[in-house]
Every structure is written in structure tokens, then in C-alpha cells.
Design a protein around this motif. Sequence first.
Motif, PDB file in Angstrom:
ATOM      1  N   GLU A 210       0.710  -1.414   0.070  1.00 35.30           N
ATOM      2  CA  GLU A 210      -0.134   0.053   0.012  1.00 35.30           C
ATOM      3  C   GLU A 210       0.976   0.967  -0.135  1.00 35.30           C
ATOM      4  OE1 GLU A 210      -3.054   0.121   3.279  1.00 35.30           O
ATOM      5  OE2 GLU A 210      -3.730   1.598   2.304  1.00 35.30           O
ATOM      6  N   TRP A 211       0.656   1.981  -0.809  1.00 35.99           N
ATOM      7  CA  TRP A 211       1.439   3.085  -0.822  1.00 35.99           C
ATOM      8  C   TRP A 211       0.118   4.469  -1.025  1.00 35.99           C
ATOM      9  CZ3 TRP A 211       5.907   4.381  -5.062  1.00 35.99           C
ATOM     10  CH2 TRP A 211       7.052   5.395  -4.392  1.00 35.99           C
ATOM     11  N   VAL A 212       0.602   5.679  -0.301  1.00 42.29           N
ATOM     12  CA  VAL A 212      -1.516   7.051  -0.062  1.00 42.29           C
ATOM     13  C   VAL A 212       0.551   8.203   0.208  1.00 42.29           C
ATOM     14  CG1 VAL A 212      -2.577   7.724   0.542  1.00 42.29           C
ATOM     15  CG2 VAL A 212      -2.382   5.473   1.304  1.00 42.29           C
ATOM     16  N   ILE A 213       0.043   8.613  -1.396  1.00 47.01           N
ATOM     17  CA  ILE A 213       1.155  10.124  -0.669  1.00 47.01           C
ATOM     18  C   ILE A 213      -0.086  11.294  -1.574  1.00 47.01           C
ATOM     19  CG2 ILE A 213       3.099  10.716  -2.566  1.00 47.01           C
ATOM     20  CD1 ILE A 213       3.643   8.238  -3.950  1.00 47.01           C
ATOM     21  N   GLU A 214       0.836  11.706  -0.484  1.00 45.89           N
ATOM     22  CA  GLU A 214      -0.501  13.621  -1.320  1.00 45.89           C
ATOM     23  C   GLU A 214       0.279  13.707  -2.182  1.00 45.89           C
ATOM     24  OE1 GLU A 214      -0.118  14.831   3.023  1.00 45.89           O
ATOM     25  OE2 GLU A 214       1.146  16.005   1.988  1.00 45.89           O
ATOM     26  N   ASP A 215      -0.785  14.508  -3.458  1.00 44.65           N
ATOM     27  CA  ASP A 215      -0.535  14.566  -5.104  1.00 44.65           C
ATOM     28  C   ASP A 215       0.094  15.432  -5.013  1.00 44.65           C
ATOM     29  OD1 ASP A 215      -1.076  14.807  -7.135  1.00 44.65           O
ATOM     30  OD2 ASP A 215      -2.666  14.880  -7.423  1.00 44.65           O
ATOM     31  N   TYR A 216       0.782  15.682  -4.499  1.00 46.95           N
ATOM     32  CA  TYR A 216       1.889  17.668  -4.499  1.00 46.95           C
ATOM     33  C   TYR A 216       3.889  17.208  -4.880  1.00 46.95           C
ATOM     34  CZ  TYR A 216       3.204  22.024  -1.756  1.00 46.95           C
ATOM     35  OH  TYR A 216       4.301  23.109  -2.299  1.00 46.95           O
ATOM     36  N   PHE A 217       3.385  17.125  -6.013  1.00 46.84           N
ATOM     37  CA  PHE A 217       4.950  17.114  -6.965  1.00 46.84           C
ATOM     38  C   PHE A 217       5.254  18.278  -7.416  1.00 46.84           C
ATOM     39  CE2 PHE A 217       5.451  11.854  -6.696  1.00 46.84           C
ATOM     40  CZ  PHE A 217       4.430  11.922  -5.713  1.00 46.84           C
ATOM     41  N   ALA A 218       6.848  18.118  -7.504  1.00 48.97           N
ATOM     42  CA  ALA A 218       7.523  19.386  -8.161  1.00 48.97           C
ATOM     43  C   ALA A 218       6.968  19.428  -9.988  1.00 48.97           C
ATOM     44  CB  ALA A 218       8.338  19.517  -7.416  1.00 48.97           C
ATOM     45  N   GLY A 219       7.282  18.209 -10.509  1.00 49.11           N
ATOM     46  CA  GLY A 219       7.536  16.975 -11.839  1.00 49.11           C
ATOM     47  C   GLY A 219       6.894  16.257 -12.367  1.00 49.11           C
ATOM     48  N   GLN A 220       7.864  15.594 -13.458  1.00 50.54           N
ATOM     49  CA  GLN A 220       6.785  14.633 -13.096  1.00 50.54           C
ATOM     50  C   GLN A 220       7.505  12.805 -12.520  1.00 50.54           C
ATOM     51  OE1 GLN A 220       9.338  12.159 -16.647  1.00 50.54           O
ATOM     52  NE2 GLN A 220      11.126  13.679 -16.097  1.00 50.54           N
ATOM     53  N   ARG A 221       6.229  11.834 -12.603  1.00 53.08           N
ATOM     54  CA  ARG A 221       6.796  10.942 -12.041  1.00 53.08           C
ATOM     55  C   ARG A 221       6.599   9.763 -12.008  1.00 53.08           C
ATOM     56  NH1 ARG A 221       1.719  12.700  -8.340  1.00 53.08           N
ATOM     57  NH2 ARG A 221       0.140  12.376  -9.913  1.00 53.08           N
TER      58      ARG A 221
END
Length: 399
Positions: A210-221
Motif C-alpha cells: 500500500e502507498w498513499v501519497i499527497e498529490d503534491y509533486f514538483a515535476g514528473q513522476r
Amino acid sequence: MGQIVHFGLGNFARAHILDYTTDAGGSWQVIGVNLRSSATRDGLAAQDYTYTLDVQGTGVKPITIIKTILLASEGQQPILEAMANADIISATVTEKGYHLDQNSQLDLQDPVIAAELTGPPLRSLIGFIAHNLARRDRPVTILSCDNRVGNGDTLRQAVQKFAQAAQLSIDWSLARFPNAMVDRITPATTDRIRQKCKDPMAVPTEAFREWVIEDYFAGQRPDWPDVQFVQDVRPHELRKLRMLNGAHSFLAYTGLAQGYDYVHEAILDPQLRSQALSLMMEAGATLPLEIQDQVPAYAQALLLRFDNTELAHRLDQIAMDGSQKLPYRILETLRARAAPVLISAVRAWMSYCITKTAQGGKLNDPLAEDIAKAASSTQPERMLLKLIGAEDLAQLILE
Ligand code: CS2
């Protein structure tokens, strides 16, 4: 081509972020950085940086996305260069790798941090990130994948404090630090797994992830499959840290005291099973209201994961670094809810420390020396509670 520089390429990272990134496809590459031991680098270098992930029930999976692994002890320049080109700098350096004090602030007196502040060589995740950010001109996402409440925020604050102390000037608009909850039970590799996979560097793991991440990226992922992107990860991380990790630590200290070696053995003991379940339910009652209805099903699912006999998850692996783990796994929960089973978890840790010390054993914990001193003092329990910032709970725990 996307690039991830990952600090702390131990078994967990190799079963989690590397597995997800393999599944994402595309042209992502990972450069690993190990800050202390050379063992993983040496082992993987001998096999072209590939290894087998032994996912229970699914079978063996080759992981081939590591480009190279750099060691801090072999020079900081190649690491800073790799970081300069990274889209994502991720980390699994465990709780102690953040060098924080009891208030979750960077500890400037910590020997590693204090030494770095006087000049090269860099030795910590925090030092490397601060120096990287001070010379950056393109955006980067810094992704903590360690078990901590608010892991991204905590890391940002630690880097800010380091940068201030080192008088580094940073354009903070270039860096984002999303908080994330990570989960996959990944025990240490055994000879049985190495032989089964015909790979000395194989990593065993459970099927669940499981992986839950805040949708707060500086660039591509990477196009990570089945990752949940959310606005606020807090309910998820509290659920996992308080229920899963809290029960794990409880089982480790009480289970070892009763002569068990593995999680699956301890959880089969009727009394420990019912206490672990009660700990999960008590912890569940401290969670934000919006996820309270998930608590009973999540607790049952955790019991099934703990029952897993194949995984051979050692209790002494979980018992490590208790001084770093207890505060967010048990103490915060206890402050929110004075349940007897949470109190017994802290007591079990204290008697683990006291017994080990009395037997002349050394604890696997960054505060091992202080723990040994506290445990052999005239007021061992009080001193141990003080060490983990739990003086406010002394009356409750010791009465
Ligand atoms: C365990 C964790 O070793 C420990 O302290 O509680 O590593 C646990 O297995 C993981 O957090 C599961 O995601």
C-alpha cells in the motif's frame, strides 16, 4: 528519462518503491545512495544491480531498474551530481536517519549533524538534501518513505533547520515534500530465500502493498499503479502507524519476553492475539472520524497478515530502535486514549530494556548507551520514560 535518487536502498525500498517503479514501466531509473554500509552495494554490484523480489503467492520478480549505487563514504561529489539531475529524491533511512530530537526537530547536537555543519564530508540524508537544494535550478520532489507522522513535513523542517545552521541559501519554491504512508511487511532475507531464488541478494515480501501519497509533486513522476494520491495523508498514516506498527511493537516486546521468535508465533498465542486486537481497536478509536468505519475490517486484515507463517518476520527485527518508534506508534495513541493495552506496550518495552541490560546485552538502538544507563539506574522506568519524551505519561504508566 526520469530519474530517482533513493537514499537507503535496504530491503524495504527494494520491495516497495522499486517494485512500484518497475510496474510503472516507462524509462525510469534509480540511483541508490547508501550512507553507511557497503554490503548492499557490493552484493548488487556483483550482479549488475539486479535482484529478485520474492513476492509471496505471486512468485519471483526480477528488478532491473537500479542504474548504480553510490556510497557516501566514497565521496560526496558523485552523489550531489546525481541529485542535481533527479526528478525525485526519495528516502527510506529509518527513523534514526533523520537525526531528530524528542520534539521531531533536527538535533543540531547529534554527532553526525554537528560534524557535517563544520564542513565536508556530508554524511546524512538531511545534509545531502540541504546542499543539493542550495545549488538547484530545477524543481524536485523529495519523497520520504519512512514510517513517521508527517514524514515529508518533518523532513522539510529538518532540512530548513540544517540550511539555516549551515547558512545555505535555498529557493524553496523548487522543492516539494509530499507526506506519504508506505506499507509492505518485508523481513530480512534468510538463506532459505537466497537458495530458493538462487540469488544472494533476493528480497522476500508479502503480496500486500500500500502507498498513499499527497498529490503534491514538483515535476514528473512514474505512472505508479494502485498508488492512492490524496490531499491529506494524515488519516491513512495514523491508521497504519498506530494500528499496524503499534501492534507490531507490542507483539515484539511482549512476544520476545514469552520466548517467541516470530510475529506469526506471537499472534497465535491466544492472550497476545486478543491484546493485539484490542490495541488495534483502541488505536482505531483515536483516528479521524472519517476513517473510523474502516477500523474493524482493517484490524481483521492485519491479523491475517500477522498470521502469515511463510514470511518468517522476526520479532527482534521489529524490537530494534524502540526509542525512535514508540513515540509515534504508542505514546501519541496513549495520549489520545488511556487504554490499558497501550500502557502494557510501553511497560513491555521498558522491561525489554531492563532485562537486556541486566543480562549484559547491548540494545540495537541509537540511544543504546543512554538506555543502558537509564535501565541500570535507581529509577529505571522513570529514566527510560524520560528518554523517549514520555515524562507526561509517567503517572499513567507507572501507577
Ligand atoms: C515493522 C515495520 O520493523 C518494524 O518496526 O513494524 O517495518 C513494518 O513491517 C512495516 O512498516 C510494514 O509496512
